[in-house]
Design a protein around this motif. Structure first.
Motif, PDB file in Angstrom:
ATOM      1  N   GLN A 130      29.900  10.982  69.137  1.00 51.60           N
ATOM      2  CA  GLN A 130      28.855  10.093  69.638  1.00 51.60           C
ATOM      3  C   GLN A 130      29.335   9.044  70.638  1.00 51.60           C
ATOM      4  O   GLN A 130      28.509   8.316  71.185  1.00 51.60           O
ATOM      5  CB  GLN A 130      28.174   9.373  68.470  1.00 51.60           C
ATOM      6  CG  GLN A 130      27.301  10.266  67.645  1.00 51.60           C
ATOM      7  CD  GLN A 130      26.520   9.504  66.597  1.00 51.60           C
ATOM      8  OE1 GLN A 130      26.765   8.343  66.308  1.00 51.60           O
ATOM      9  NE2 GLN A 130      25.544  10.183  66.005  1.00 51.60           N
ATOM     10  N   MET A 153      19.714  11.472  72.131  1.00 44.39           N
ATOM     11  CA  MET A 153      20.264  11.747  70.791  1.00 44.39           C
ATOM     12  C   MET A 153      19.775  13.111  70.294  1.00 44.39           C
ATOM     13  O   MET A 153      20.565  13.921  69.802  1.00 44.39           O
ATOM     14  CB  MET A 153      19.834  10.663  69.801  1.00 44.39           C
ATOM     15  CG  MET A 153      20.466   9.315  69.991  1.00 44.39           C
ATOM     16  SD  MET A 153      22.138   9.200  69.359  1.00 44.39           S
ATOM     17  CE  MET A 153      21.858   9.218  67.590  1.00 44.39           C
ATOM     18  N   GLN A 156      21.385  16.163  71.769  1.00 42.59           N
ATOM     19  CA  GLN A 156      22.718  16.431  71.226  1.00 42.59           C
ATOM     20  C   GLN A 156      22.654  16.774  69.732  1.00 42.59           C
ATOM     21  O   GLN A 156      23.673  16.797  69.056  1.00 42.59           O
ATOM     22  CB  GLN A 156      23.629  15.217  71.440  1.00 42.59           C
ATOM     23  CG  GLN A 156      23.883  14.896  72.891  1.00 42.59           C
ATOM     24  CD  GLN A 156      24.704  15.990  73.566  1.00 42.59           C
ATOM     25  OE1 GLN A 156      25.662  16.483  73.005  1.00 42.59           O
ATOM     26  NE2 GLN A 156      24.301  16.361  74.759  1.00 42.59           N
ATOM     27  N   PHE A 158      21.434  15.012  67.285  1.00 42.96           N
ATOM     28  CA  PHE A 158      21.483  13.864  66.391  1.00 42.96           C
ATOM     29  C   PHE A 158      20.033  13.439  66.160  1.00 42.96           C
ATOM     30  O   PHE A 158      19.524  12.543  66.816  1.00 42.96           O
ATOM     31  CB  PHE A 158      22.327  12.727  66.985  1.00 42.96           C
ATOM     32  CG  PHE A 158      23.779  13.089  67.108  1.00 42.96           C
ATOM     33  CD1 PHE A 158      24.567  13.194  65.976  1.00 42.96           C
ATOM     34  CD2 PHE A 158      24.347  13.336  68.345  1.00 42.96           C
ATOM     35  CE1 PHE A 158      25.911  13.526  66.071  1.00 42.96           C
ATOM     36  CE2 PHE A 158      25.684  13.676  68.452  1.00 42.96           C
ATOM     37  CZ  PHE A 158      26.469  13.772  67.308  1.00 42.96           C
ATOM     38  N   TYR A 163      22.201  10.808  62.824  1.00 45.53           N
ATOM     39  CA  TYR A 163      23.113  11.940  62.683  1.00 45.53           C
ATOM     40  C   TYR A 163      22.308  13.232  62.720  1.00 45.53           C
ATOM     41  O   TYR A 163      21.134  13.242  63.038  1.00 45.53           O
ATOM     42  CB  TYR A 163      23.936  11.808  61.385  1.00 45.53           C
ATOM     43  CG  TYR A 163      25.096  12.770  61.360  1.00 45.53           C
ATOM     44  CD1 TYR A 163      26.081  12.736  62.343  1.00 45.53           C
ATOM     45  CD2 TYR A 163      25.191  13.747  60.382  1.00 45.53           C
ATOM     46  CE1 TYR A 163      27.120  13.634  62.346  1.00 45.53           C
ATOM     47  CE2 TYR A 163      26.235  14.649  60.374  1.00 45.53           C
ATOM     48  CZ  TYR A 163      27.196  14.591  61.357  1.00 45.53           C
ATOM     49  OH  TYR A 163      28.223  15.488  61.358  1.00 45.53           O
TER      50      TYR A 163
END
Length: 172
Positions: A130, A153, A156, A158, A163
């Motif tokens: 991250q 986010m 990717q 997440f 997360y």
């Protein structure tokens, strides 16, 4: 056995204990058992008040995570923001206990949507995964104003409270 503990505020705090073995994602005070006695595991623990230099050396903080002279604020109550805190180093023990205190101050219910807190124990090096994302999007003023950091986010993967929704580890 090791213990991770965030000092409890007497009237407002709640304490949670978790047993398991993985990389520490968000911990505060980690104490291993040594001949029935506990001591702090350096690099995995955060005291109260947090030691800023140790915090910077051992932890990856992004977004709204703000250390101050009394505590570590992960989210200061600003809508549509994210506070992240990940250990930079793996927890090298197979038997540990996590104890922390979470204090929540009331937010305006009209501004709260899809918000929460998760304590993650995962095998991935999340600091590495991250770091560029945080620099380019989560901590970037233009992306904060445009509220485009969340799309970055999710791109990717997440996509769940800072997360991944598909992860190897434990989430509480």
């Amino acid at each position: 056995r090791a213990l991770v503990e965030l000092p409890r505020r007497r009237k407002t705090g709640q304490t949670m204990r978790i047993h398991g073995a993985a990389v520490a994602a968000m911990t505060v005070l980690l104490l291993p058992a040594v001949a029935q006695a506990q001591q702090i595991l350096q690099g995995q623990s955060i005291g109260s008040p947090p030691k800023i230099h140790a915090l910077a050396a051992d932890w990856f903080l992004a977004g709204t995570a703000i250390p101050n002279t009394k505590s570590l604020v992960l989210s200061p109550g600003v809508p549509n923001r994210l506070g992240l805190m990940w250990s930079k180093y793996p927890l090298i023990t197979a038997d540990f206990e996590v104890t922390f205190t979470l204090t929540v101050a009331g937010a305006n219910p009209r501004t709260v949507k899809d918000e929460g807190f998760v304590l993650w124990y995962v095998y991935e090096n999340v600091t590495e995964a991250q770091q560029q994302l945080a620099f380019k999007h989560i901590d970037n003023q233009e992306n904060i104003i445009a509220q485009s950091w969340e799309a970055a986010m999710q791109a990717q993967q997440f996509d769940l409270f800072g997360y991944r929704s598909k992860f190897d580890g434990l989430a509480v």
